[in-house]
Design a protein around this motif. Structure first.
Motif, PDB file in Angstrom:
ATOM      1  N   HIS A 210       0.835  -1.207   0.000  1.00 20.85           N
ATOM      2  CA  HIS A 210       0.000   0.000   0.000  1.00 20.85           C
ATOM      3  C   HIS A 210       0.870   1.258   0.000  1.00 20.85           C
ATOM      4  N   GLY A 211       2.163   1.089  -0.248  1.00 23.43           N
ATOM      5  CA  GLY A 211       3.065   2.224  -0.302  1.00 23.43           C
ATOM      6  C   GLY A 211       3.543   2.708   1.044  1.00 23.43           C
ATOM      7  N   ILE A 212       3.421   1.869   2.084  1.00 21.64           N
ATOM      8  CA  ILE A 212       3.796   2.263   3.443  1.00 21.64           C
ATOM      9  C   ILE A 212       5.165   1.682   3.781  1.00 21.64           C
ATOM     10  N   ASP A 213       6.066   2.530   4.230  1.00 25.21           N
ATOM     11  CA  ASP A 213       7.411   2.105   4.627  1.00 25.21           C
ATOM     12  C   ASP A 213       7.346   1.566   6.049  1.00 25.21           C
ATOM     13  N   VAL A 214       7.526   0.251   6.225  1.00 26.96           N
ATOM     14  CA  VAL A 214       7.273  -0.426   7.496  1.00 26.96           C
ATOM     15  C   VAL A 214       8.568  -0.933   8.121  1.00 26.96           C
ATOM     16  N   THR A 215       8.669  -0.767   9.432  1.00 30.06           N
ATOM     17  CA  THR A 215       9.728  -1.396  10.212  1.00 30.06           C
ATOM     18  C   THR A 215       9.105  -2.494  11.069  1.00 30.06           C
ATOM     19  N   LEU A 216       9.611  -3.706  10.939  1.00 32.86           N
ATOM     20  CA  LEU A 216       9.087  -4.847  11.694  1.00 32.86           C
ATOM     21  C   LEU A 216       9.918  -5.065  12.939  1.00 32.86           C
ATOM     22  N   ASN A 217       9.249  -5.181  14.080  1.00 34.18           N
ATOM     23  CA  ASN A 217       9.929  -5.373  15.360  1.00 34.18           C
ATOM     24  C   ASN A 217       9.356  -6.594  16.058  1.00 34.18           C
ATOM     25  N   ASN A 218      10.180  -7.618  16.290  1.00 33.34           N
ATOM     26  CA  ASN A 218       9.782  -8.789  17.066  1.00 33.34           C
ATOM     27  C   ASN A 218      10.368  -8.663  18.466  1.00 33.34           C
ATOM     28  N   LEU A 219       9.494  -8.588  19.460  1.00 29.19           N
ATOM     29  CA  LEU A 219       9.904  -8.381  20.838  1.00 29.19           C
ATOM     30  C   LEU A 219       9.578  -9.604  21.681  1.00 29.19           C
ATOM     31  N   VAL A 220      10.301  -9.758  22.785  1.00 26.57           N
ATOM     32  CA  VAL A 220      10.054 -10.835  23.745  1.00 26.57           C
ATOM     33  C   VAL A 220       9.718 -10.192  25.079  1.00 26.57           C
ATOM     34  N   SER A 221       8.660 -10.663  25.711  1.00 29.98           N
ATOM     35  CA  SER A 221       8.189 -10.019  26.944  1.00 29.98           C
ATOM     36  C   SER A 221       9.004 -10.401  28.171  1.00 29.98           C
ATOM     37  N   HIS A 222       9.627 -11.596  28.142  1.00 28.62           N
ATOM     38  CA  HIS A 222      10.350 -12.110  29.314  1.00 28.62           C
ATOM     39  C   HIS A 222       9.454 -12.102  30.558  1.00 28.62           C
ATOM     40  N   GLY A 223       8.193 -12.447  30.358  1.00 30.33           N
ATOM     41  CA  GLY A 223       7.265 -12.565  31.482  1.00 30.33           C
ATOM     42  C   GLY A 223       6.556 -11.294  31.863  1.00 30.33           C
ATOM     43  N   ARG A 224       6.914 -10.176  31.252  1.00 30.16           N
ATOM     44  CA  ARG A 224       6.232  -8.922  31.570  1.00 30.16           C
ATOM     45  C   ARG A 224       4.881  -8.862  30.857  1.00 30.16           C
ATOM     46  N   ALA A 225       4.008  -8.005  31.329  1.00 32.27           N
ATOM     47  CA  ALA A 225       2.706  -7.827  30.689  1.00 32.27           C
ATOM     48  C   ALA A 225       2.916  -7.278  29.277  1.00 32.27           C
ATOM     49  N   ILE A 226       2.217  -7.849  28.310  1.00 34.82           N
ATOM     50  CA  ILE A 226       2.390  -7.425  26.921  1.00 34.82           C
ATOM     51  C   ILE A 226       2.030  -5.950  26.757  1.00 34.82           C
ATOM     52  N   ALA A 227       1.007  -5.494  27.458  1.00 30.98           N
ATOM     53  CA  ALA A 227       0.641  -4.077  27.374  1.00 30.98           C
ATOM     54  C   ALA A 227       1.806  -3.190  27.778  1.00 30.98           C
ATOM     55  N   ASN A 228       2.530  -3.576  28.819  1.00 34.44           N
ATOM     56  CA  ASN A 228       3.681  -2.787  29.252  1.00 34.44           C
ATOM     57  C   ASN A 228       4.795  -2.809  28.216  1.00 34.44           C
ATOM     58  N   VAL A 229       4.985  -3.954  27.568  1.00 31.13           N
ATOM     59  CA  VAL A 229       5.999  -4.063  26.516  1.00 31.13           C
ATOM     60  C   VAL A 229       5.676  -3.093  25.377  1.00 31.13           C
ATOM     61  N   LEU A 230       4.411  -3.045  24.980  1.00 25.28           N
ATOM     62  CA  LEU A 230       3.999  -2.142  23.903  1.00 25.28           C
ATOM     63  C   LEU A 230       4.188  -0.678  24.300  1.00 25.28           C
ATOM     64  N   LEU A 231       3.799  -0.335  25.531  1.00 29.28           N
ATOM     65  CA  LEU A 231       3.934   1.057  25.975  1.00 29.28           C
ATOM     66  C   LEU A 231       5.398   1.468  26.090  1.00 29.28           C
ATOM     67  N   GLU A 232       6.251   0.554  26.560  1.00 32.57           N
ATOM     68  CA  GLU A 232       7.678   0.861  26.654  1.00 32.57           C
ATOM     69  C   GLU A 232       8.283   1.075  25.266  1.00 32.57           C
ATOM     70  N   PHE A 233       7.900   0.242  24.318  1.00 33.75           N
ATOM     71  CA  PHE A 233       8.401   0.394  22.955  1.00 33.75           C
ATOM     72  C   PHE A 233       7.944   1.731  22.377  1.00 33.75           C
ATOM     73  N   ALA A 234       6.702   2.085  22.624  1.00 32.45           N
ATOM     74  CA  ALA A 234       6.183   3.360  22.125  1.00 32.45           C
ATOM     75  C   ALA A 234       6.960   4.537  22.703  1.00 32.45           C
ATOM     76  N   ALA A 235       7.249   4.478  23.999  1.00 28.45           N
ATOM     77  CA  ALA A 235       7.988   5.564  24.642  1.00 28.45           C
ATOM     78  C   ALA A 235       9.418   5.644  24.112  1.00 28.45           C
ATOM     79  N   GLN A 236      10.078   4.495  23.964  1.00 29.22           N
ATOM     80  CA  GLN A 236      11.463   4.465  23.498  1.00 29.22           C
ATOM     81  C   GLN A 236      11.607   4.989  22.074  1.00 29.22           C
ATOM     82  N   ASN A 237      10.556   4.845  21.270  1.00 24.73           N
ATOM     83  CA  ASN A 237      10.624   5.252  19.872  1.00 24.73           C
ATOM     84  C   ASN A 237       9.820   6.514  19.580  1.00 24.73           C
ATOM     85  N   ALA A 238       9.408   7.211  20.638  1.00 25.30           N
ATOM     86  CA  ALA A 238       8.682   8.486  20.507  1.00 25.30           C
ATOM     87  C   ALA A 238       7.477   8.361  19.585  1.00 25.30           C
ATOM     88  N   LEU A 239       6.718   7.290  19.755  1.00 27.49           N
ATOM     89  CA  LEU A 239       5.543   7.076  18.924  1.00 27.49           C
ATOM     90  C   LEU A 239       4.373   7.908  19.438  1.00 27.49           C
TER      91      LEU A 239
END
Length: 276
Positions: A210-239
């Motif tokens: 669709h013409g979208i430049d995508v970066t794929l990120n595969n993350l591992v939670s290491h037992g943490r809540a997935i919601a927290n993993v997503l929020l941390e990634f968002a903060a680290q990448n200024a999303l």
């Protein structure tokens, strides 16, 4: 497009964000105010005795509701007065919001609310969530303390190969097409056989077509809540926008035991586009 409003400064900023999105996509804006019952402000008056006293209380309650509605309208109008966007204002009583939302969501492309505002809706909020789910209308929740500017420049799709996540792609495509940066995030791929041998690569390819430049990120939670993993990634990448398909597990199960959707709906620190 619907935005839930009140007379608070946070609501005025939310209206400004809604205007920005409407201008970007050429949308019409509807400000909706949920008017609380008058007795909620002066509960002692619920014990009035005698016809005259009861009628006087009812009139005061109506006056309080009208004043609150007028304040919300003025704040909403002030927020968008000088903006080039078509708009209207509607008010609904709190005890009528469930049916109101379903009807109006059916005829809107997006509903915008504050994170705390949404979670402070009446005690029958589960019924309100069910109305969103039934209507299928995407919901954009904006944190009341959001200071990240306009929404949708740096976007993340939380991908788990579910039907709900696939529907989220369709709903969020206008944001994806205008984003400056686009991330697809997969968490704990080894625990999800639906993701295939190269987790996330197929959906990244779909978006790229669709013409979208995508970066794929595969993350591992290491037992943490997935919601927290997503929020941390968002903060680290200024999303500035997280997109998810809501309630891949049943809504009832998430209410009872918690889950990614429930956690993000309750305390996301980044604007959240949830597709039910």
């Amino acid at each position: 497009m619907i935005v839930l409003v009140d007379a608070s400064p946070e609501s005025m900023e939310r209206a400004r964000q809604a205007v920005s999105i409407c201008q970007r996509f050429g949308a019409h804006l509807i400000g909706v105010f949920v008017s609380p019952p008058g007795w909620a402000r002066v509960p002692a008056e619920s014990f009035a005795i005698g016809s005259a006293a009861i009628q006087a209380v009812i009139q005061r309650w109506k006056a309080l509701q009208n004043d609150a509605t007028d304040d919300a309208f003025r704040a909403f109008e002030t927020s968008i007065r000088n903006e080039s966007v078509s708009f209207e204002f509607r008010a609904v009583l709190e005890n009528e919001i469930s049916d109101f939302l379903y009807l109006h969501c059916l005829h809107a492309d997006l509903v915008i609310a504050g994170v705390r505002q949404f979670n402070a809706l009446p005690s029958f909020a589960p019924a309100i969530e069910a109305q969103f789910a039934s209507s299928g209308t995407p919901m954009l929740l904006i944190p009341e303390d959001w200071k990240g500017g306009d929404i949708g420049a740096r976007v993340m799709l939380g991908w788990n190969a579910s039907r709900e996540a696939r529907r989220a792609i369709i709903a969020a495509m206008p944001f994806f097409n205008t984003a400056q940066a686009m991330h697809v995030v997969v968490v704990d791929a080894a625990k999800n056989s639906r993701l295939g041998e190269e987790p996330g690569s197929d959906v990244a390819l779909l978006l790229s077509r669709h013409g979208i430049d995508v970066t794929l990120n595969n993350l591992v939670s290491h037992g943490r809540a997935i919601a927290n993993v997503l929020l941390e990634f968002a903060a680290q990448n200024a999303l500035d926008l997280i997109v998810i398909g809501a309630y891949s597990h049943s809504m009832t199960r998430e209410r009872l035991f918690g889950g990614v959707t429930k956690t993000l709906l309750q305390r996301s620190s980044v604007p959240l586009l949830a597709v039910f």
